[in-house]
Write a protein that holds these residues in place. Structure first.
Motif, PDB file in Angstrom:
ATOM      1  N   GLU A 141       0.844  -1.210   0.000  1.00 38.26           N
ATOM      2  CA  GLU A 141       0.000   0.000   0.000  1.00 38.26           C
ATOM      3  C   GLU A 141       0.876   1.255   0.000  1.00 38.26           C
ATOM      4  OE1 GLU A 141      -2.940  -0.084   3.098  1.00 38.26           O
ATOM      5  OE2 GLU A 141      -3.489   2.026   2.809  1.00 38.26           O
ATOM      6  N   ARG A 142       1.946   1.236   0.811  1.00 35.70           N
ATOM      7  CA  ARG A 142       2.886   2.374   0.834  1.00 35.70           C
ATOM      8  C   ARG A 142       3.451   2.600  -0.570  1.00 35.70           C
ATOM      9  NH1 ARG A 142       7.818   4.705   1.969  1.00 35.70           N
ATOM     10  NH2 ARG A 142       7.914   5.948   3.848  1.00 35.70           N
ATOM     11  N   GLY A 143       3.758   1.504  -1.256  1.00 35.87           N
ATOM     12  CA  GLY A 143       4.278   1.602  -2.621  1.00 35.87           C
ATOM     13  C   GLY A 143       3.294   2.272  -3.568  1.00 35.87           C
TER      14      GLY A 143
ATOM     15  N   ILE B 277       2.548  12.900  -9.459  1.00 36.30           N
ATOM     16  CA  ILE B 277       2.379  14.302  -9.068  1.00 36.30           C
ATOM     17  C   ILE B 277       3.660  15.130  -9.248  1.00 36.30           C
ATOM     18  CG2 ILE B 277       1.953  15.791  -7.040  1.00 36.30           C
ATOM     19  CD1 ILE B 277      -0.011  13.469  -6.101  1.00 36.30           C
ATOM     20  N   LYS B 278       4.826  14.531  -8.979  1.00 33.74           N
ATOM     21  CA  LYS B 278       6.076  15.306  -9.055  1.00 33.74           C
ATOM     22  C   LYS B 278       6.357  15.753 -10.483  1.00 33.74           C
ATOM     23  CE  LYS B 278       8.111  13.335  -4.903  1.00 33.74           C
ATOM     24  NZ  LYS B 278       9.248  12.644  -4.268  1.00 33.74           N
ATOM     25  N   PRO B 279       6.861  16.990 -10.623  1.00 28.89           N
ATOM     26  CA  PRO B 279       7.039  17.514 -11.992  1.00 28.89           C
ATOM     27  C   PRO B 279       8.224  16.932 -12.761  1.00 28.89           C
ATOM     28  CG  PRO B 279       7.693  19.182 -10.371  1.00 28.89           C
ATOM     29  CD  PRO B 279       7.125  18.024  -9.600  1.00 28.89           C
TER      30      PRO B 279
ATOM     31  N   HIS C 258      12.853  15.637  -8.719  1.00 35.79           N
ATOM     32  CA  HIS C 258      12.075  15.817  -7.483  1.00 35.79           C
ATOM     33  C   HIS C 258      11.851  14.504  -6.735  1.00 35.79           C
ATOM     34  CE1 HIS C 258      11.156  19.624  -9.480  1.00 35.79           C
ATOM     35  NE2 HIS C 258      10.788  20.085  -8.292  1.00 35.79           N
ATOM     36  N   VAL C 259      12.204  13.382  -7.379  1.00 38.88           N
ATOM     37  CA  VAL C 259      11.889  12.079  -6.757  1.00 38.88           C
ATOM     38  C   VAL C 259      12.602  11.934  -5.413  1.00 38.88           C
ATOM     39  CG1 VAL C 259      12.191   9.574  -6.977  1.00 38.88           C
ATOM     40  CG2 VAL C 259      11.229  10.891  -8.883  1.00 38.88           C
ATOM     41  N   ARG C 260      13.911  12.143  -5.398  1.00 44.47           N
ATOM     42  CA  ARG C 260      14.639  12.053  -4.116  1.00 44.47           C
ATOM     43  C   ARG C 260      14.523  13.397  -3.405  1.00 44.47           C
ATOM     44  NH1 ARG C 260      18.666   9.277  -1.659  1.00 44.47           N
ATOM     45  NH2 ARG C 260      18.793   7.861  -3.419  1.00 44.47           N
ATOM     46  N   ASP C 261      13.981  13.353  -2.198  1.00 45.07           N
ATOM     47  CA  ASP C 261      13.810  14.584  -1.426  1.00 45.07           C
ATOM     48  C   ASP C 261      14.490  14.382  -0.063  1.00 45.07           C
ATOM     49  OD1 ASP C 261      12.853  16.592   0.309  1.00 45.07           O
ATOM     50  OD2 ASP C 261      10.983  16.805  -0.810  1.00 45.07           O
ATOM     51  N   GLU C 262      15.707  14.896   0.049  1.00 46.94           N
ATOM     52  CA  GLU C 262      16.519  14.653   1.258  1.00 46.94           C
ATOM     53  C   GLU C 262      15.854  15.195   2.521  1.00 46.94           C
ATOM     54  OE1 GLU C 262      19.029  12.718   1.428  1.00 46.94           O
ATOM     55  OE2 GLU C 262      19.561  12.531  -0.690  1.00 46.94           O
TER      56      GLU C 262
ATOM     57  N   TYR D  13      11.998   2.674  -7.136  1.00 48.55           N
ATOM     58  CA  TYR D  13      10.690   2.315  -7.711  1.00 48.55           C
ATOM     59  C   TYR D  13       9.986   3.561  -8.249  1.00 48.55           C
ATOM     60  CZ  TYR D  13       5.835   0.634  -7.773  1.00 48.55           C
ATOM     61  OH  TYR D  13       4.549   0.317  -8.132  1.00 48.55           O
ATOM     62  N   GLU D  14      10.056   4.643  -7.484  1.00 47.62           N
ATOM     63  CA  GLU D  14       9.389   5.881  -7.910  1.00 47.62           C
ATOM     64  C   GLU D  14      10.001   6.409  -9.214  1.00 47.62           C
ATOM     65  OE1 GLU D  14       8.800   8.724  -4.616  1.00 47.62           O
ATOM     66  OE2 GLU D  14       8.732  10.317  -6.124  1.00 47.62           O
ATOM     67  N   HIS D  15      11.332   6.294  -9.348  1.00 51.69           N
ATOM     68  CA  HIS D  15      11.973   6.702 -10.616  1.00 51.69           C
ATOM     69  C   HIS D  15      11.388   5.896 -11.781  1.00 51.69           C
ATOM     70  CE1 HIS D  15      15.000   9.634  -9.528  1.00 51.69           C
ATOM     71  NE2 HIS D  15      15.464   8.869  -8.554  1.00 51.69           N
TER      72      HIS D  15
HETATM   73  C1  LIG Z   1       7.329   9.687  -1.661  1.00 48.40           C
HETATM   74  C2  LIG Z   1       8.311  10.583  -1.766  1.00 48.40           C
HETATM   75  O1  LIG Z   1       9.452  10.332  -2.541  1.00 48.40           O
HETATM   76  C3  LIG Z   1      10.625   9.748  -1.985  1.00 48.40           C
HETATM   77  C4  LIG Z   1      10.293   8.573  -1.171  1.00 48.40           C
HETATM   78  C5  LIG Z   1      10.153   8.649   0.186  1.00 48.40           C
HETATM   79  C6  LIG Z   1       9.520   7.565   0.989  1.00 48.40           C
HETATM   80  O2  LIG Z   1       9.739   6.377   0.687  1.00 48.40           O
HETATM   81  O3  LIG Z   1       8.784   7.893   1.933  1.00 48.40           O
HETATM   82  C7  LIG Z   1      10.559   9.806   0.861  1.00 48.40           C
HETATM   83  C8  LIG Z   1      11.158  10.840   0.211  1.00 48.40           C
HETATM   84  C9  LIG Z   1      11.362  10.874  -1.252  1.00 48.40           C
HETATM   85  O4  LIG Z   1      12.708  10.925  -1.540  1.00 48.40           O
HETATM   86  C10 LIG Z   1       8.231  11.918  -1.143  1.00 48.40           C
HETATM   87  O5  LIG Z   1       8.932  12.830  -1.595  1.00 48.40           O
HETATM   88  O6  LIG Z   1       7.458  12.072  -0.186  1.00 48.40           O
END
Ligand SMILES: C=C(O[C@@H]1C=C(C(=O)O)C=C[C@H]1O)C(=O)O
Length: 119
Positions: A46-48, A57-59, A63-67, A105-107
């Motif tokens: 579900e988290r996935g 949603i990300k442009p 933006h995928v990796r958000d430190e 996965y998000e990439h």
């Molecule tokens: C889902 C996101 O994308 C990435 C995945 C994250 C996660 O697994 O929770 C957290 C930060 C991001 O680098 C997000 O930006 O919230």
């Protein structure tokens, strides 16, 4: 309250071992671990699903990796682990590794969603 302003009843977090059923052998330990994994895996799936939504949603891929978000989550789950009587360092390691897997996965989801829309 007593004179030192300490609450009369301080609720200590329950320890991880106190949340478990006492086991007599490894088969029993593994039965309980498997049962917990049956709860955890659907939640992780579900988290996935929310990673797919994030990818939609990300442009940009940038933006995928958000430190900042990663560090926010780590601080939050460390505090939660301590509250639960668990090991913040162990939970942090699990979360950092899990988030790396979800970022990969998000990439992929980012590309898949855009490739599909050009069909
Ligand atoms: C889902 C996101 O994308 C990435 C995945 C994250 C996660 O697994 O929770 C957290 C930060 C991001 O680098 C997000 O930006 O919230």
């Amino acid at each position: 309250m007593n004179s030192t302003a300490t609450p009369d009843t301080v609720t200590e977090p329950q320890l991880a071992i106190d949340k478990t059923v006492h086991c007599k052998d490894m088969a029993e330990v593994r039965k309980h671990v498997d049962a917990l994994d049956d709860i955890l895996v659907p939640l992780l799936v579900e988290r996935g699903g929310y990673m797919t939504q994030a990818a939609r949603i990300k442009p940009t891929q940038g933006h995928v990796r958000d430190e900042d978000r990663i560090e926010f989550i780590v601080a939050r789950v460390r505090a939660r682990a301590a509250q639960e009587g668990g090991q913040p360092d162990v939970i942090e390691a699990i979360y950092r590794s899990m988030m790396e897997a979800y970022i990969a996965y998000e990439h992929k989801e980012f590309d898949r969603l855009r490739d599909a829309s050009t069909d």
